[in-house]
Design a protein around this motif. Structure first.
Motif, PDB file in Angstrom:
ATOM      1  N   ALA A   1       0.625  -1.100  -0.011  1.00 13.88           N
ATOM      2  CA  ALA A   1       0.185   0.100  -0.172  1.00 13.88           C
ATOM      3  C   ALA A   1       0.965   1.471   0.156  1.00 13.88           C
ATOM      4  O   ALA A   1       0.028   2.098  -1.029  1.00 13.88           O
ATOM      5  CB  ALA A   1      -0.584   0.111   1.357  1.00 13.88           C
ATOM      6  N   GLN A   2       1.859   1.309   0.361  1.00 10.92           N
ATOM      7  CA  GLN A   2       2.954   2.609   0.331  1.00 10.92           C
ATOM      8  C   GLN A   2       3.758   2.940  -0.217  1.00 10.92           C
ATOM      9  O   GLN A   2       4.035   3.803  -0.650  1.00 10.92           O
ATOM     10  CB  GLN A   2       3.787   2.747   2.323  1.00 10.92           C
ATOM     11  CG  GLN A   2       3.382   1.990   3.402  1.00 10.92           C
ATOM     12  CD  GLN A   2       3.893   2.112   4.204  1.00 10.92           C
ATOM     13  OE1 GLN A   2       5.057   1.722   3.780  1.00 10.92           O
ATOM     14  NE2 GLN A   2       3.438   2.398   5.984  1.00 10.92           N
ATOM     15  N   ALA A   3       4.034   1.596  -1.349  1.00 12.99           N
ATOM     16  CA  ALA A   3       4.406   1.370  -2.798  1.00 12.99           C
ATOM     17  C   ALA A   3       3.761   2.393  -3.481  1.00 12.99           C
ATOM     18  O   ALA A   3       4.026   3.452  -4.509  1.00 12.99           O
ATOM     19  CB  ALA A   3       5.266   0.166  -2.692  1.00 12.99           C
ATOM     20  N   MET A   4       2.599   2.514  -3.317  1.00 10.01           N
ATOM     21  CA  MET A   4       1.659   2.264  -4.425  1.00 10.01           C
ATOM     22  C   MET A   4       1.117   3.092  -4.158  1.00 10.01           C
ATOM     23  O   MET A   4       0.984   4.220  -5.206  1.00 10.01           O
ATOM     24  CB  MET A   4      -0.148   0.861  -4.209  1.00 10.01           C
ATOM     25  CG  MET A   4      -1.151   1.574  -5.524  1.00 10.01           C
ATOM     26  SD  MET A   4      -2.683   0.250  -5.474  1.00 10.01           S
ATOM     27  CE  MET A   4      -1.458  -1.368  -5.604  1.00 10.01           C
ATOM     28  N   SER A   5       0.989   3.816  -2.971  1.00 10.68           N
ATOM     29  CA  SER A   5       0.547   5.248  -2.569  1.00 10.68           C
ATOM     30  C   SER A   5       1.488   6.742  -2.778  1.00 10.68           C
ATOM     31  O   SER A   5       1.463   7.571  -3.884  1.00 10.68           O
ATOM     32  CB  SER A   5       0.746   5.425  -1.344  1.00 10.68           C
ATOM     33  OG  SER A   5       0.373   7.345  -0.512  1.00 10.68           O
ATOM     34  N   LEU A   6       2.884   6.098  -3.221  1.00  5.49           N
ATOM     35  CA  LEU A   6       3.853   7.157  -3.524  1.00  5.49           C
ATOM     36  C   LEU A   6       4.433   6.756  -4.884  1.00  5.49           C
ATOM     37  O   LEU A   6       3.991   7.948  -5.836  1.00  5.49           O
ATOM     38  CB  LEU A   6       5.530   6.229  -2.980  1.00  5.49           C
ATOM     39  CG  LEU A   6       6.221   6.570  -1.662  1.00  5.49           C
ATOM     40  CD1 LEU A   6       6.901   5.393  -1.366  1.00  5.49           C
ATOM     41  CD2 LEU A   6       6.101   8.069  -1.890  1.00  5.49           C
ATOM     42  N   HIS A   7       3.765   6.241  -6.153  1.00  7.45           N
ATOM     43  CA  HIS A   7       3.588   5.710  -6.789  1.00  7.45           C
ATOM     44  C   HIS A   7       1.886   6.038  -7.609  1.00  7.45           C
ATOM     45  O   HIS A   7       2.209   7.185  -8.155  1.00  7.45           O
ATOM     46  CB  HIS A   7       3.368   3.713  -7.973  1.00  7.45           C
ATOM     47  CG  HIS A   7       5.148   3.908  -7.705  1.00  7.45           C
ATOM     48  ND1 HIS A   7       5.575   3.687  -8.387  1.00  7.45           N
ATOM     49  CD2 HIS A   7       4.969   2.522  -6.967  1.00  7.45           C
ATOM     50  CE1 HIS A   7       6.873   3.395  -8.251  1.00  7.45           C
ATOM     51  NE2 HIS A   7       6.269   2.367  -7.169  1.00  7.45           N
ATOM     52  N   GLY A   8       1.300   6.544  -6.837  1.00  3.85           N
ATOM     53  CA  GLY A   8      -0.048   7.005  -7.405  1.00  3.85           C
ATOM     54  C   GLY A   8       0.161   8.508  -7.318  1.00  3.85           C
ATOM     55  O   GLY A   8      -0.829   9.168  -7.870  1.00  3.85           O
ATOM     56  N   VAL A   9       1.177   8.640  -5.855  1.00  2.00           N
ATOM     57  CA  VAL A   9       1.508  10.201  -6.332  1.00  2.00           C
ATOM     58  C   VAL A   9       1.603  10.822  -7.391  1.00  2.00           C
ATOM     59  O   VAL A   9       1.324  12.138  -7.802  1.00  2.00           O
ATOM     60  CB  VAL A   9       2.019  10.652  -5.187  1.00  2.00           C
ATOM     61  CG1 VAL A   9       2.465  12.270  -4.870  1.00  2.00           C
ATOM     62  CG2 VAL A   9       1.693  10.682  -3.607  1.00  2.00           C
ATOM     63  N   LYS A  10       2.489  10.221  -7.902  1.00  2.00           N
ATOM     64  CA  LYS A  10       3.632  10.957  -9.046  1.00  2.00           C
ATOM     65  C   LYS A  10       2.401  10.705 -10.140  1.00  2.00           C
ATOM     66  O   LYS A  10       2.503  11.329 -10.707  1.00  2.00           O
ATOM     67  CB  LYS A  10       5.055   9.993  -9.465  1.00  2.00           C
ATOM     68  CG  LYS A  10       5.621  10.244  -8.610  1.00  2.00           C
ATOM     69  CD  LYS A  10       6.806   8.773  -8.518  1.00  2.00           C
ATOM     70  CE  LYS A  10       8.358   9.794  -7.636  1.00  2.00           C
ATOM     71  NZ  LYS A  10       8.957   8.138  -7.604  1.00  2.00           N
ATOM     72  N   LEU A  11       1.617   9.587  -9.859  1.00  2.00           N
ATOM     73  CA  LEU A  11       0.534   9.590 -11.230  1.00  2.00           C
ATOM     74  C   LEU A  11      -0.248  10.668 -11.208  1.00  2.00           C
ATOM     75  O   LEU A  11      -0.805  11.252 -12.677  1.00  2.00           O
ATOM     76  CB  LEU A  11      -0.222   8.420 -11.084  1.00  2.00           C
ATOM     77  CG  LEU A  11      -0.874   7.580 -12.060  1.00  2.00           C
ATOM     78  CD1 LEU A  11      -0.590   7.763 -13.390  1.00  2.00           C
ATOM     79  CD2 LEU A  11      -2.086   6.481 -11.377  1.00  2.00           C
ATOM     80  N   MET A  12      -1.317  10.947 -10.193  1.00  2.00           N
ATOM     81  CA  MET A  12      -2.015  11.587 -10.029  1.00  2.00           C
ATOM     82  C   MET A  12      -1.078  13.329 -10.335  1.00  2.00           C
ATOM     83  O   MET A  12      -1.754  13.994 -10.914  1.00  2.00           O
ATOM     84  CB  MET A  12      -2.082  12.126  -8.541  1.00  2.00           C
ATOM     85  CG  MET A  12      -3.360  10.759  -8.679  1.00  2.00           C
ATOM     86  SD  MET A  12      -3.941  11.139  -6.389  1.00  2.00           S
ATOM     87  CE  MET A  12      -2.811  10.515  -5.885  1.00  2.00           C
ATOM     88  N   ARG A  13       0.074  13.716 -10.029  1.00  2.00           N
ATOM     89  CA  ARG A  13       0.868  15.284  -9.932  1.00  2.00           C
ATOM     90  C   ARG A  13       0.643  15.068 -11.217  1.00  2.00           C
ATOM     91  O   ARG A  13       1.080  16.002 -12.743  1.00  2.00           O
ATOM     92  CB  ARG A  13       2.066  15.140  -9.521  1.00  2.00           C
ATOM     93  CG  ARG A  13       2.849  16.612  -9.364  1.00  2.00           C
ATOM     94  CD  ARG A  13       1.556  16.951  -9.629  1.00  2.00           C
ATOM     95  NE  ARG A  13       2.162  18.965  -9.284  1.00  2.00           N
ATOM     96  CZ  ARG A  13       2.022  20.095  -9.478  1.00  2.00           C
ATOM     97  NH1 ARG A  13       0.505  20.192  -8.901  1.00  2.00           N
ATOM     98  NH2 ARG A  13       2.526  21.201  -9.252  1.00  2.00           N
ATOM     99  N   GLU A  14       1.239  13.695 -13.091  1.00  2.00           N
ATOM    100  CA  GLU A  14       1.293  13.860 -13.632  1.00  2.00           C
ATOM    101  C   GLU A  14       0.127  13.927 -14.351  1.00  2.00           C
ATOM    102  O   GLU A  14       0.177  14.866 -15.557  1.00  2.00           O
ATOM    103  CB  GLU A  14       1.987  12.831 -14.029  1.00  2.00           C
ATOM    104  CG  GLU A  14       3.255  12.646 -13.640  1.00  2.00           C
ATOM    105  CD  GLU A  14       4.181  10.848 -13.838  1.00  2.00           C
ATOM    106  OE1 GLU A  14       3.168   9.947 -14.973  1.00  2.00           O
ATOM    107  OE2 GLU A  14       5.380  11.041 -13.751  1.00  2.00           O
TER     108      GLU A  14
END
Length: 302
Positions: A62-75
C-alpha cells in the motif's frame, strides 16, 4: 484499469493513518473509504491493509502504491493543465505555503511581476506558520513548495526528501514610537532600553525563547505591555506609542508612520529565509518559482 479516485483515497489513508481521517479530508464517510479500498484490493489482487477491530495498518504494498499514485496524479494534473493551456487557461498550478510576512509581501510581488505572469503558472497559496505548512510537503501532501523562516538554532522538522533553497537573511529591527523622539542615527545601549515597555512574541514558541534569551544575555528583563504573534499589529501598537518591539525587516516593508528604528548592537538578531521543495513537486515549476522569488525579493543582509 485502476480508478484514479481510489488511488487518491489510498494516498490519503496511508498519509493520515485512518479511513475516518482520509474521509474527512476528501469529503467521504469512513464506510465509503473502506468500500473504495476494498474495491482497489479486488482490482489489484493485493492486500493493502491489515485490519483489526481498533485500527488499520497499510502494508508495504500500500505504501509503495501510494508513492507511485502521487506521481501518477501529479502527472495527470499537469497533462490536464497543459490541455487547458491550449484553451487559454493556466499551464499548471504550483501549490505554495508561505508564512504571513512572506504571503503579505513576497508572494504579491511575485504575482504582480511580468516575469511570472508570462509563465502562465497559477499559484494555490496556503498561509500559515512553518509548523503548519511544512507537513504539507510530505509525499502526497497538499503543497509543492514552502516559504519558511528559521530563527536561531530552532529546528525545522522536515518530511523525507524535502530540498532546501537558502533565500537570505532577514534582520530584526528595533523600533520605538516616533513620539519618544529617539535619535535613529545614535547607537543606543541595552541599559537605555531595559526599562522601556516591551511588545514581545507570544510565549511558548521557539521564536519567543530565542528572543527571551537574547534579551536576558543583554541584561534586559522587559516590562511587557503586549504579546503579539502578528507583526502588522505590533507595528501599529508601536506607532500608537504602546512600547518598543523587535520586528523582522520583511514585515517592515510597509510600516505605518510614527515609528523610529534605533540601533542597539547588544541585541542584534536575524532569521534565515528558506525555500523548501517537496520531493514529488514538478521540478520545472519549482525552479521557475525560486528563480522568480530571487529576482523580485532581495532580502537585506544582517
Amino acid at each position: 484499469m485502476l480508478n484514479i479516485v481510489h488511488i487518491r483515497t489510498l494516498t490519503e489513508v496511508v498519509r493520515l493513518g485512518s479511513f475516518t481521517a482520509a474521509g474527512n479530508r476528501l469529503g467521504y464517510t469512513a464506510s465509503a473509504v473502506s468500500q473504495q479500498m476494498a474495491s482497489l484490493e479486488r482490482e489489484t489482487g493485493i492486500q493493502l491493509f491489515v485490519r483489526s477491530a481498533r485500527s488499520i495498518q497499510p502494508t508495504p504494498a500500500a505504501q509503495a502504491m501510494s508513492l507511485h499514485g502521487v506521481k501518477l496524479m501529479r502527472e495527470a494534473e499537469l497533462l490536464i493543465a497543459a490541455g487547458n493551456s491550449a484553451g487559454g487557461s493556466h499551464e499548471a498550478t504550483l501549490r505554495v505555503g508561505a508564512f504571513p510576512s512572506a504571503a503579505t509581501f513576497i508572494v504579491p510581488m511575485l504575482l504582480d511581476s511580468q516575469v511570472w505572469q508570462s509563465r502562465g503558472v497559477g499559484l494555490l497559496v496556503t498561509i500559515g506558520e512553518p509548523s503548519a505548512t511544512v507537513p504539507g510537503l510530505r509525499a502526497g501532501g497538499e503543497l509543492d513548495v514552502c516559504l519558511v523562516y528559521q530563527l536561531g538554532e530552532s529546528g525545522l522538522v522536515l518530511p523525507q526528501g524535502v530540498t532546501k533553497t537558502w533565500l537570505g537573511e532577514d534582520p530584526f529591527q528595533i523600533i520605538v514610537p516616533a513620539r519618544w523622539r529617539m535619535d535613529s542615527a545614535a547607537v543606543v545601549g541595552a541599559n537605555d532600553v531595559a526599562g522601556m515597555p516591551w511588545i514581545l512574541h507570544l510565549r511558548g514558541s521557539s521564536d519567543s525563547s530565542v528572543i527571551d534569551s537574547l534579551l536576558a544575555n543583554a541584561g534586559i528583563h522587559p516590562r511587557v505591555v503586549a504579546f503579539s504573534d502578528d507583526f502588522q499589529a505590533t507595528l501599529r501598537l508601536v506607532a500608537a506609542g504602546h512600547g518598543i518591539a523587535m520586528v523582522p525587516s520583511l514585515a517592515m516593508l510597509e510600516r505605518p508612520a510614527g515609528i523610529t528604528v534605533i540601533q542597539v548592537p547588544q541585541i542584534a538578531l536575524s532569521r534565515q529565509l528558506i525555500g523548501l521543495s517537496a520531493e514529488d513537486a514538478p521540478a520545472d515549476l519549482v525552479a521557475a518559482f525560486w528563480e522568480a522569488v530571487g529576482q523580485k525579493y532581495q532580502p537585506k543582509n544582517a
